[in-house]
Enzyme design. Structure first.
Site, PDB file in Angstrom:
ATOM      1  N   VAL A  17      25.111  31.103  54.041  1.00 31.04           N
ATOM      2  CA  VAL A  17      24.406  32.383  54.134  1.00 31.04           C
ATOM      3  C   VAL A  17      24.832  33.143  55.386  1.00 31.04           C
ATOM      4  CG1 VAL A  17      22.149  33.496  54.336  1.00 31.04           C
ATOM      5  CG2 VAL A  17      22.434  31.530  52.823  1.00 31.04           C
ATOM      6  N   ARG A  48      26.728  24.752  65.393  1.00 33.57           N
ATOM      7  CA  ARG A  48      26.815  23.379  65.898  1.00 33.57           C
ATOM      8  C   ARG A  48      28.259  22.944  66.121  1.00 33.57           C
ATOM      9  NH1 ARG A  48      23.240  19.930  61.782  1.00 33.57           N
ATOM     10  NH2 ARG A  48      24.270  21.356  60.329  1.00 33.57           N
ATOM     11  N   LYS A 107      12.164  29.084  54.657  1.00 35.53           N
ATOM     12  CA  LYS A 107      10.951  28.891  53.859  1.00 35.53           C
ATOM     13  C   LYS A 107      10.106  27.722  54.356  1.00 35.53           C
ATOM     14  CE  LYS A 107      13.907  26.555  50.519  1.00 35.53           C
ATOM     15  NZ  LYS A 107      15.175  27.045  51.097  1.00 35.53           N
ATOM     16  N   GLU A 131      12.255  38.200  53.719  1.00 33.62           N
ATOM     17  CA  GLU A 131      12.476  38.382  52.282  1.00 33.62           C
ATOM     18  C   GLU A 131      13.345  37.282  51.696  1.00 33.62           C
ATOM     19  OE1 GLU A 131      11.697  39.487  48.931  1.00 33.62           O
ATOM     20  OE2 GLU A 131      11.306  41.263  50.137  1.00 33.62           O
ATOM     21  N   VAL A 134      12.252  33.450  49.988  1.00 31.58           N
ATOM     22  CA  VAL A 134      11.763  33.179  48.631  1.00 31.58           C
ATOM     23  C   VAL A 134      12.631  33.919  47.624  1.00 31.58           C
ATOM     24  CG1 VAL A 134       9.822  33.324  47.038  1.00 31.58           C
ATOM     25  CG2 VAL A 134       9.396  32.914  49.463  1.00 31.58           C
ATOM     26  N   GLY A 136      15.873  34.192  46.951  1.00 33.67           N
ATOM     27  CA  GLY A 136      17.188  34.763  47.226  1.00 33.67           C
ATOM     28  C   GLY A 136      17.220  36.274  47.264  1.00 33.67           C
ATOM     29  N   GLU A 192      22.298  19.555  45.444  1.00 33.84           N
ATOM     30  CA  GLU A 192      22.813  18.899  46.635  1.00 33.84           C
ATOM     31  C   GLU A 192      23.078  17.424  46.330  1.00 33.84           C
ATOM     32  OE1 GLU A 192      23.451  20.441  49.394  1.00 33.84           O
ATOM     33  OE2 GLU A 192      22.433  22.363  49.058  1.00 33.84           O
ATOM     34  N   LYS A 207       7.859  27.797  48.936  1.00 34.56           N
ATOM     35  CA  LYS A 207       7.878  29.187  48.479  1.00 34.56           C
ATOM     36  C   LYS A 207       6.520  29.596  47.905  1.00 34.56           C
ATOM     37  CE  LYS A 207      12.821  28.821  47.536  1.00 34.56           C
ATOM     38  NZ  LYS A 207      13.863  28.650  46.500  1.00 34.56           N
ATOM     39  N   GLY A 306      22.340  31.135  46.844  1.00 34.44           N
ATOM     40  CA  GLY A 306      23.749  31.469  47.024  1.00 34.44           C
ATOM     41  C   GLY A 306      23.961  32.329  48.253  1.00 34.44           C
TER      42      GLY A 306
END
Length: 430
Positions: A17, A48, A107, A131, A134, A136, A192, A207, A306
């Site tokens: 993101v 990091r 979230k 925004e 929750v 996307g 994942e 959410k 995404g």
């Protein structure tokens, strides 16, 4: 007239993101400046692993010292996309203390400590926008917080996790088992390596807490949300759903009690009629169905995760916060004036689909029906199929409380003629 001195933005996190946020800030710089009324400048990026090559980002902006970045004093807006509780919580509060507003996609943190973060933002006269936390790219928080501010929201019903929707949609459309569908979701990058947060409902529960708090002007924390995962959903459950004209979705449900004096928030698999708009949400998409007094029924639909979709929501907040910064104002803060109590799952009233394994002999149905009646649970329909002394009995109830249903099931387990409870699933979206 446009201000020439840029507004400075610190970016915490540069993963999927964060890298998209940086890219859009660069490629759409002129448009963003025109919409805001001043240029925006990426003033620092905290990561990091500083040695990683990040295309389009000046290496001189990259730092591992996130605390020093948010303490600089010349930062106007901090964009936090690192996730988790710490160090995100400390960095956000430090940003407020040193004069920056915050845009977050976190979230988990907001569901756990949203009230404290809002208080910190208010104390320092700064904005906290989220925004992207929750669903996307779907505009949802701002419509609930602003567009519906004059309305009374009664229910928020949604698919807010794309991974789980992909898995359940695959099970529905192909007949695949849960593990097979999960393996495909993992191979395609929807799940994942450790899918626990998604398939056990933790992501959706965070959410749901945020949505319930905004919708009902009440503080709802993650611990207030009932959560049930979807690993036990089977192909047989989908077959039963189809017999009822339904499909199965993992739903986040936030609603007022019928008397309006309390609220509930929950996440669990549920059967939903094929005629309901949420039933047609396929693949990894998200959708949220809102019911309110004045506007009636509204549905918000789109990609719920995404890099680019989530970055779109982050940038929308960034534009709003920068505009506020220029005008010397702040946007809406926490609205928790209603302070309604959050009821437990036992108070929730809904329909149920119960599948029982029973002995195939006369009188069994009468015994089962008596148990339901004794616990005040009304039966809508019954379907029984038997062979070789064993039978499957499917009962669909009218609306009943979760507590009453649990009492019924415990009593059914004590009947000699009931071999076992094969499945219990709620039926939503009437």
């Amino acid at each position: 007239m446009m201000r020439t001195r840029p507004l400075k933005v610190a970016l915490l996190g540069c993963g999927v993101v964060g890298s998209e946020v940086a890219r859009i800030m660069t490629t759409h710089a002129d448009d963003l400046a025109a919409r805001i009324g001043a240029p925006v400048e990426l003033a620092g990026v905290a990561v990091r692993r500083p040695s990683k090559v990040r295309e389009g980002i000046d290496p001189s902006l990259v730092t591992t010292d996130a605390t020093a970045l948010v303490k600089r004093g010349d930062i106007d807006v901090v964009v936090e996309v690192i996730g988790g509780i710490e160090p995100a919580r400390s960095l956000i509060t430090t940003a407020f203390e040193h004069g920056a507003s915050v845009v977050s996609a976190n979230k988990a943190l907001l569901a756990q400590d949203g009230a404290a973060l809002h208080a910190a933002a208010g104390q320092h006269g700064k904005d906290l926008y989220y925004e992207a936390a929750v669903a996307g790219a779907i505009p949802l928080i701002r419509p609930l917080r602003e567009s519906l501010a004059g309305d009374k929201v009664n229910r928020v019903l949604g698919i807010v996790n794309g991974t789980t929707n992909f898995i359940l949609d695959k099970m529905d459309s192909t007949g695949a088992g849960y593990q097979e569908a999960l393996d495909e979701a993992t191979a395609l990058g929807y799940a994942e390596a450790d899918p626990t947060a998604d398939v056990e409902g933790f992501d959706a529960a965070a959410k749901a807490a945020i949505l319930a708090g905004i919708a009902f002007h009440t503080r709802v924390r993650l611990d207030d949300v009932y959560r049930e995962g979807m690993a036990e959903v089977t192909a047989a459950d989908f077959a039963s759903a189809k017999n009822m004209g339904c499909t199965i979705k993992l739903l986040a449900i936030c609603e007022r009690a019928e008397d309006g004096q309390s609220v509930t928030a929950r996440v669990h698999p549920a059967m939903i009629p094929l005629t309901h708009p949420l039933a047609s949400v396929r693949g990894a998409y998200n959708a949220v169905f809102v019911e309110s007094d004045a506007s009636g029924q509204l549905m918000f639909y789109g990609p719920g995760a995404g890099g680019a979709p989530t970055a779109s929501a982050v940038l929308g907040d960034l534009v709003a916060v920068c505009r506020n910064r220029l005008s010397g104002t702040t946007g809406p803060g926490e609205s928790a004036y209603a302070a309604l109590p959050v009821s437990g799952m036992g108070e929730v009233v809904t329909r149920y689909h119960i599948s029982l394994d029973v002995a195939d002999k006369p009188g069994v149905l009468a015994q089962v029906a008596t148990v339901f009646a004794e616990h005040g649970v009304s039966i809508d329909t019954v379907r029984q199929q038997g062979k070789d002394g064993e039978a499957s009995l499917v009962v669909v109830t009218h609306r009943a409380s979760d507590a009453a249903l649990n009492g019924t099931v415990e009593a059914l387990r004590k009947l000699d003629t009931v071999r076992g409870v094969a499945s219990i699933m709620r039926v939503e979206g009437e």
